[in-house]
Design an enzyme around this catalytic site. Structure first.
Site, short mmCIF file in Angstrom:
data_model
loop_
_atom_site.label_atom_id
_atom_site.label_comp_id
_atom_site.label_asym_id
_atom_site.label_seq_id
_atom_site.Cartn_x
_atom_site.Cartn_y
_atom_site.Cartn_z
N SER A 52 -22.23 -10.83 -9.38
CA SER A 52 -21.95 -11.76 -10.48
C SER A 52 -22.79 -11.60 -11.74
O SER A 52 -22.48 -12.21 -12.76
CB SER A 52 -22.09 -13.19 -9.99
OG SER A 52 -20.91 -13.57 -9.35
N LYS A 55 -27.13 -20.08 -17.15
CA LYS A 55 -25.90 -20.29 -16.38
C LYS A 55 -25.89 -21.70 -15.79
O LYS A 55 -26.94 -22.24 -15.42
CB LYS A 55 -25.84 -19.22 -15.28
CG LYS A 55 -24.55 -19.21 -14.46
CD LYS A 55 -24.56 -18.04 -13.46
CE LYS A 55 -23.34 -18.01 -12.57
NZ LYS A 55 -23.35 -16.89 -11.60
N SER A 57 -19.24 -13.94 -11.45
CA SER A 57 -19.10 -15.31 -11.89
C SER A 57 -19.92 -15.67 -13.12
O SER A 57 -19.69 -16.71 -13.73
CB SER A 57 -19.50 -16.25 -10.74
OG SER A 57 -20.88 -16.08 -10.45
N1 GLN Z 1 -17.23 -11.91 -6.83
C1 GLN Z 1 -18.04 -12.19 -5.68
C2 GLN Z 1 -17.55 -13.44 -5.01
O1 GLN Z 1 -16.56 -13.92 -5.42
C3 GLN Z 1 -19.48 -12.31 -6.08
C4 GLN Z 1 -19.79 -13.57 -6.74
C5 GLN Z 1 -21.26 -13.72 -7.02
O2 GLN Z 1 -22.00 -12.75 -7.07
N2 GLN Z 1 -21.66 -14.97 -7.20
O3 GLN Z 1 -18.12 -13.93 -4.08
#
Ligand code: GLN
Length: 497
Positions: free
Chosen positions: A170, A71, A146
């Site tokens: 995410s 990532k 994400s």
């Molecule tokens: N969807 C969550 C957020 O927007 C989690 C994102 C993540 O785990 N990086 O913060």
């Protein structure tokens, strides 16, 4: 596509040439990526050079010759690592993240850079400054986020396995949306050194893979204490690969009462069916309570934005990556006036232009909840509720070995559907974020398809450092079902198979 475990076994046995493996993977990426956008960029020459180096000098560890996708928020020395953001574009870290270093020490070939929401803020991979990733099961839909690039790449056969990061879901939510397996380790199980910080008390890196066995293999490689991350735990790392071959019979599965609002009917039916499968396999089920789970979203969006706003303060146009062009060294197209040259103006222009709308929203929210006069009402209160949630998990997990929940309330939604409605977007995290707030490990694995043919994921959660139990239960379920063997059939992906 062979799994990481199969590839490494065949490479080690001399039955497969790692050069052929890598060549075929790079070809698949170049065919699939234009339709899916799973990678921000791939540099075949540098990756091939990395393999040649590995073949000459080793190391020949447990992932020798196996390509692993990374990532865009995990530092790879000398490779652009931009966290999905314009403000970090051009940033080439001078060091490896510990998880990357460990993959390399295991002999893996690291493949940067899987697409992601900007700074991991999001649930759809639509906020990336480099354009969205699409779901390989239906390219009009999001892959989740994400870590959407990592999950879409694994699902589309454009990655053997990948690393993602999970602050509020995410790893798990994109794994669910793309029909693959994703594991968020216990907070402290895996080093965060070189993981570009979003919310430091919640962030963890972990594997996104084709099956549970690969999750175990990758976790064995990346887990363990790291002197460069003082929050990494001094706990021995069990043999997770051995754990997946142990029986799960007799494990107790806790079924929490959940907020039903927004839970899709197909997801509910898949969860009911998964419960029956686990019971048939000899696991027992018990009802449990997680009384504070309905406060998870507001608690998370206070704590996570507070931490994000202070972590993002470092992007000032001086030390990293990008600077507003009118202040760039050597000048932009316009000669700056003396007022513009002031350092404060430079910060303001760089930050206003360098961050996308979701990052700006979170910086504002986080700054607000930490500000004098509001700190007690929001941040401090949020921390107290977090403690209550941790106690909920301690109590529930004293009555059972794993909890079973959906990963997400719905299957993958359409691109653009929630982008202009942040609250709707945040609601898609309802079942995942409490595991981050409580610091406990959680895995998502495929458990069915919606009537529209979209993957559905189920989530198992265990007590801190009980990843081996999670993997055992997950593997038992996976062996009894074949969801993980199904692959998307979009034409561009199909051609590549
Ligand atoms: N969807 C969550 C957020 O927007 C989690 C994102 C993540 O785990 N990086 O913060």
């Amino acid at each position: 596509m062979l799994t990481a475990r199969e590839l490494r076994d065949q490479i080690a046995a001399g039955a497969l040439d790692p050069r052929v493996v890598l060549h075929e993977l790079l070809q698949r990426i170049s065919r699939i990526n234009p339709a899916v956008g799973a990678y921000v960029a791939v540099d075949p020459e540098r990756i091939t050079a990395q393999l040649e180096e590995r073949l000459r000098h080793g190391p020949r560890g447990p992932l020798f010759g196996v390509p692993i996708t990374i990532k865009d928020n995990l530092c790879v020395r000398g490779e652009e690592t931009a966290c999905g953001s314009r403000i970090l574009s051009g940033f080439r870290p001078p060091y490896h993240a510990t998880v990357v270093e460990r993959l390399l020490q295991a002999g893996a070939i690291v493949i940067p850079r899987a697409n992601m929401d900007e700074f991991a803020f999001g649930s759809s991979t639509e906020t990336s400054a480099f354009g969205p990733t699409r779901n390989p099961w239906d390219v009009t839909r999001v892959p989740g986020g994400s870590s959407g690039g990592s999950a879409a790449a694994v699902a589309a056969g454009a990655a053997v396995a990948a690393l993602g990061t999970d602050t509020g879901g995410s790893i798990r939510q994109p794994a669910a949306f793309c029909g693959v397996v994703g594991l968020k380790p216990t907070y402290g199980r895996v080093s965060r050194y070189g993981l570009i910080a979003f919310a430091s008390s919640l962030d963890q890196a972990g594997p996104i893979t084709q099956d549970v066995t690969d999750c175990a293999l990758l976790l064995s490689v990346i887990a363990g204490q790291d002197p460069r991350d003082s929050t990494s735990a001094p706990m021995p790392v069990p043999d997770y690969l051995a754990a997946v071959s142990q029986t799960a019979r007799g494990l107790r599965v806790g079924l929490p009462k959940l907020p039903a609002e927004g839970l899709d009917g197909d997801v509910r039916a898949a969860m009911d069916e998964a419960t029956r499968v686990l019971e048939r396999l000899g696991l027992t089920t018990v009802p449990v309570e997680l009384p504070h789970i309905h406060q998870a979203i507001e608690t998370y969006y206070i704590i996570a934005t507070a931490e994000a706003s202070s972590n993002l303060a470092r992007y000032d146009g001086v030390r990293y990556g990008w600077r507003a062009s009118e202040f760039a060294a050597g000048g932009g197209s316009v000669e700056p006036s003396s007022a513009q040259r002031g350092v404060l103006q430079m910060y303001l222009h760089t930050r206003a232009q360098g961050f996308g709308p979701e990052a700006l929203r979170r910086i504002l929210l986080g700054t607000y909840v930490l500000s004098r006069g509001y700190y007690d009402a929001y941040y401090l209160q949020g921390m107290k509720v977090r403690t209550l949630m941790k106690r909920d998990f301690d109590a529930a997990l004293s009555q059972c070995d794993v909890l079973l929940l959906p990963t997400a309330p719905t299957p993958a939604f359409r691109l653009g559907e929630k982008l202009d409605n942040p609250l709707q977007m945040y609601l898609s995290d309802i079942y995942t974020i409490s595991a981050n707030l409580a610091g406990v490990p959680a895995i998502s694995l495929p458990c069915g398809f919606s009537s529209a043919g979209l993957p559905i994921g189920m989530q198992l959660i265990a007590a801190p450092f009980q990843e081996a139990t999670l993997l055992r239960a997950a593997r038992a379920y996976e062996q009894a079902t074949d969801w993980h063997r199904r692959h998307p059939a979009i034409s561009s992906v199909e051609q590549a198979r």
